[in-house]
Design a protein around this motif. Structure first.
Motif, mmCIF file in Angstrom:
data_model
loop_
_atom_site.group_PDB
_atom_site.id
_atom_site.type_symbol
_atom_site.label_atom_id
_atom_site.label_comp_id
_atom_site.label_asym_id
_atom_site.label_seq_id
_atom_site.Cartn_x
_atom_site.Cartn_y
_atom_site.Cartn_z
ATOM 1 N N VAL A 183 -3.422 -1.421 9.193
ATOM 2 C CA VAL A 183 -3.153 -2.937 9.041
ATOM 3 C C VAL A 183 -3.142 -3.595 10.195
ATOM 4 N N ILE A 184 -3.927 -4.667 10.262
ATOM 5 C CA ILE A 184 -4.125 -5.389 11.409
ATOM 6 C C ILE A 184 -4.096 -6.843 11.187
ATOM 7 N N SER A 185 -3.963 -7.668 12.301
ATOM 8 C CA SER A 185 -3.658 -8.913 12.082
ATOM 9 C C SER A 185 -4.065 -9.945 13.270
ATOM 10 N N ASP A 186 -4.356 -11.270 13.342
ATOM 11 C CA ASP A 186 -4.572 -11.952 14.404
ATOM 12 C C ASP A 186 -5.821 -11.409 15.463
ATOM 13 N N VAL A 187 -6.971 -11.120 14.915
ATOM 14 C CA VAL A 187 -8.016 -10.707 15.504
ATOM 15 C C VAL A 187 -8.575 -11.708 16.789
ATOM 16 N N HIS A 188 -8.485 -12.955 16.220
ATOM 17 C CA HIS A 188 -8.884 -14.136 16.896
ATOM 18 C C HIS A 188 -10.121 -13.885 17.871
ATOM 19 N N LEU A 223 -8.438 -0.908 4.755
ATOM 20 C CA LEU A 223 -7.892 -1.807 5.785
ATOM 21 C C LEU A 223 -7.235 -3.235 5.258
ATOM 22 N N VAL A 224 -6.195 -3.536 5.865
ATOM 23 C CA VAL A 224 -5.409 -4.674 5.395
ATOM 24 C C VAL A 224 -5.592 -5.692 6.825
ATOM 25 N N CYS A 225 -5.956 -6.993 6.558
ATOM 26 C CA CYS A 225 -5.835 -7.903 7.626
ATOM 27 C C CYS A 225 -5.092 -9.148 7.153
ATOM 28 N N ALA A 226 -3.989 -9.435 8.122
ATOM 29 C CA ALA A 226 -3.291 -10.367 7.671
ATOM 30 C C ALA A 226 -3.589 -11.801 8.296
#
Ligand SMILES: [Fe+2]
Length: 256
Positions: free
Chosen positions: A5-10, A29-32
């Motif tokens: 789980v990942i998020s805010d890769v920017h 893979l989950v990306c918020a």
């Protein structure tokens, strides 16, 4: 099953690569959301996220913002101290990247190892979180299929860049994996943050990565005096050694 789980890769493809390398062998893979803005490699970041088969991806507020800026064309005319990372990113993306960001859903739901998940970038338009069971149930009913009694439900949010697990009852919780790229002005930690869920067990993780390319880009803009001051200050704090996100810029040698 191993869920990454990942998020805010920017637009920080270096941090994303490091997370994927550290957790290779994951099943899902989950990306918020928030793939772009406030980083220098939007195209590479989008390509890498898209390359993972079956990934659960949702749209972040910065993803939406950049489609609007791209559509307006304003990024082509911004110069000097009006120029931001969002404009830099729009100059680097093409129509296909923008259509990918535009088509991302606002929320997604899935099931893994008997746990139900609801993914959305943010709970409200601000940084508020789900603080009670009533609001949790209300939000779930609006955005995800009903779950039988006793089945664990987990919401996955990004946006705050604050890594946390928040339990509201034995079978209701929300998870924020933190940001793969950067923290907030009160948090000097420099790692890539993410979460792993293995057989329903959540683990909040951090991995160091090389931020030198991001820092070098900020130094280049500074040397040319070609970007808004606060945007550069943020970069020298997030990716360099500035003590605060409002340290005065060292214009001559960009030595920070
Ligand atoms: Fe973000």
């Amino acid at each position: 099953m191993k869920v990454l789980v990942i998020s805010d890769v920017h637009s920080n493809v270096w941090a994303l690569r490091e997370v994927l390398r550290a957790e290779q062998g994951f099943d899902l893979l989950v990306c918020a959301g928030d793939y772009v803005d406030y980083g220098i490699a939007p195209k590479e970041t989008i390509a890498l996220a898209r390359s993972v088969p079956g990934a659960v991806l949702v749209q972040g507020n910065h993803d939406k913002l950049l489609t609007e800026i791209y559509d307006s064309g304003e990024y082509r005319t911004k110069k000097g101290h009006d120029f931001k990372w969002s404009h830099d990113n729009c100059l680097k993306m093409d129509g296909e990247d923008i259509e990918f960001l535009r088509a991302l859903p606002i929320h997604q739901s899935f099931e893994a190892d008997g746990v139900r998940y609801l993914v959305q970038h943010q709970y409200k338009s601000d940084y508020s979180t789900v603080e009670c069971r009533f609001l949790f149930d209300q939000f779930w009913a609006e955005h995800a299929p009903a779950a039988p009694d006793g089945v664990r439900r987990c919401m996955i949010f990004g946006h705050s860049h604050r890594q946390a697990v928040h339990w509201l009852s034995g079978d209701r919780l929300w998870l924020n994996p933190g940001s793969v790229s950067y923290r907030r002005p009160d948090d000097p930690e420099k790692t890539a943050q993410y979460a792993v869920i293995e057989n329903g067990e959540i683990s909040l993780r951090q991995v160091p990565y090389d931020a030198s390319a991001q820092l070098a880009a900020a130094k280049e803009y500074l040397a040319k005096d070609a970007m808004m001051e606060t945007e550069l200050q943020d970069f020298f704090f997030f990716f360099g050694n500035a003590k605060t996100s409002r340290d005065p810029l060292v214009r001559k040698e960009s030595s920070k």
